[in-house]
Design an enzyme around this catalytic site. Structure first.
Site, PDB file in Angstrom:
ATOM      1  N   ASP A 254       2.460   1.978   3.306  1.00  0.00           N
ATOM      2  CA  ASP A 254       3.472   1.051   3.851  1.00  0.00           C
ATOM      3  C   ASP A 254       4.890   1.504   3.528  1.00  0.00           C
ATOM      4  OD1 ASP A 254       1.208  -0.541   4.218  1.00  0.00           O
ATOM      5  OD2 ASP A 254       1.624  -1.767   2.447  1.00  0.00           O
TER       6      ASP A 254
ATOM      7  N   HIS B   7       0.892  -1.170   0.000  1.00  0.00           N
ATOM      8  CA  HIS B   7       0.000   0.000   0.000  1.00  0.00           C
ATOM      9  C   HIS B   7       0.927   1.216   0.000  1.00  0.00           C
ATOM     10  CE1 HIS B   7      -2.235  -3.024   2.396  1.00  0.00           C
ATOM     11  NE2 HIS B   7      -3.347  -2.470   1.968  1.00  0.00           N
TER      12      HIS B   7
END
Ligand code: XUL
Ligand code: CO
Length: 439
Positions: free
Chosen positions: A101, A98
């Protein structure tokens, strides 16, 4: 700097007692004409592996995921180094991420975007150095407080625009890194109460956002698949992407079925009250099978535990569906899984991945054995043999009618023979193959 214990994880075979060795996953072993690594396409989930620290509803983190670096870009870069080290040691050839992240969110969306621009070249350099590839990217549209009421389904247009901005950027990065997939998991795309919800507008808007993503992606060179990842609940009480069938209906209603496939997650199937292979079968039989989030839930708990998979029955039946679907094209097996809160050491991460990879390697071996054995497939073929000839063939060919069938049935052709459905026999066959000592 080396973060994990040294040495590459090797294949030592089923009799090995070394926890840091593969017992079944032998990357270069060719099964049915193709290497295991090419059939399984394992991926590391950036979020669980490099970011999640064991925090749960009742307690703060138990794991040190700082990788020796201060919070901020420095830590994001340490995570990149640690992640590529881990994947190289395990022989994991893909990763998924993501946006949130891989870089700090900063004060606002603009700063987040700048931070992303700082880390993407570092990831790209590691990909070049190691040959590791991006399976799919996505935007985290569920963590920030702005998404409390949803992202693409928010009641506020400004928030919808924020979601669009994040998706645009995450797509840019996915394209830049050569990713073959882009995932929509509707974290907060659902509702907690219908009393405050315009369901029709929310779903229309979600589809509008997806169409914009497809248009943008295709115009900017994204040739991979878009995926929707079904999940029935959690975090919201009802999520719009409830299960594979619901998602297929949505895709067809909004004309998105050509660009989207399904990313099926084992634990989400459990939450929807389905088996993992049911969800895969629905995807496959509707030409919508795309990718898999490989994990395992707990049948005694009603939430998403994201455990590393070790259930060989499930992985075998899963791989049977994958093989029947013709194998992965753009997708793979992404371990959307985390070591338990009490498994707090970096060694636990290595062992978790080894167990997960062995579980799916064994699943692949056993699924092919089931196919080669032939008893399951021939049982199914025999069971439906009445549709191969006579009136059954006319039904399948569409050359009969209710009148003809009624006349046929009334003429006395209405006593089904007492043929066993064979469930226990087939379970017996599966066990005899799983535990035949050949792996
Ligand atoms: C959450 C989940 C996500 C998606 C990607 O349940 O599975 O991690 O896989 O957003
Ligand atoms: Co997932």
């Amino acid at each position: 700097m080396e973060y994990f214990r040294s040495g590459k994880i090797a294949y030592e075979g089923p009799s090995s007692v070394n926890p840091f060795a593969f017992k079944f996953y032998d990357a270069d072993r060719v099964i049915h004409g193709k290497k295991m690594s090419e059939q399984l396409r394992f991926a590391m989930s950036w979020w669980h592996t490099l970011c999640a620290d064991g925090t749960d509803m009742f307690g703060i983190g138990t794991m040190d995921k700082s990788f020796g670096a201060e919070d901020g870009i420095e830590r994001s870069i340490a995570r990149i180094e640690a992640g590529f080290e881990l994947m190289s040691k395990l022989g994991v050839e893909y990763f998924c991420f993501h946006d949130k992240d891989i870089a700090p969110e900063g004060k606002n969306l603009a700063e987040f975007s700048e931070n992303l621009d700082k880390v993407v070249p570092v990831i790209k350099a590691q990909m070049k150095k190691t040959g590791i590839k991006l399976l799919w990217g996505t935007a985290n549209l569920f963590n920030h407080p702005r998404y409390a009421y949803g992202a693409g389904t928010s009641c506020y247009a400004d928030i919808f625009a924020c979601a669009a901005a994040q998706i645009k950027k995450a797509l840019d990065i996915t394209i830049e890194l050569g990713g073959t997939g882009y995932v929509f998991w509707g974290g907060r795309e659902g509702y907690d109460t219908l009393l405050n919800t315009d369901m029709a507008l929310e779903q229309d808007n979600m589809a509008r956002l997806m169409h914009m993503a497809v248009d943008y992606g295709r115009a900017h060179g994204f040739t991979g698949d878009f995926y929707i990842e079904p999940k029935p609940k959690e975090p919201t009480k009802h999520q719009y992407d409830f299960d594979a069938s619901t998602v297929l209906a949505f895709l067809r209603k909004y004309g998105l079925e050509k660009d989207f496939k399904l990313n099926i997650e084992a634990n989400h199937a459990t939450l929807a009250g389905h088996t993992f292979n049911h969800e895969l079968c629905v995807a496959r039989t509707n030409n919508a099978f795309g990718s898999i989030d490989a994990n395992q839930g707990d049948l005694l708990l009603g939430w998403d535990t994201d455990e590393f998979p070790w259930n060989v029955y499930e992985s075998t039946l899963c791989m049977l569906e994958v093989i029947r679907a013709g194998g992965f094209v753009t997708g793979g097996l992404n371990f959307d899984a985390k070591s338990r809160r009490a498994s707090m050491n970096l060694d636990d991460i290595l062992i978790s991945y080894i167990t997960g990879m062995d579980t799916f390697a064994l699943g692949l071996i056993k699924a092919y054995e089931i196919i080669d054995d032939g008893r399951v497939d021939s049982f199914i073929a025999d069971r439906y043999a009445s549709y191969k000839e006579g009136i059954g063939k006319k039904i399948v060919d569409g050359t009969t009618s209710l009148e003809e069938l009624a006349a046929y049935a009334l003429a006395g052709n209405n006593e089904p023979k007492k043929v066993s459905g064979g469930q226990e026999y087939l379970e017996n066959v599966i066990n005899s193959i799983l535990f035949n000592g050949k792996a």
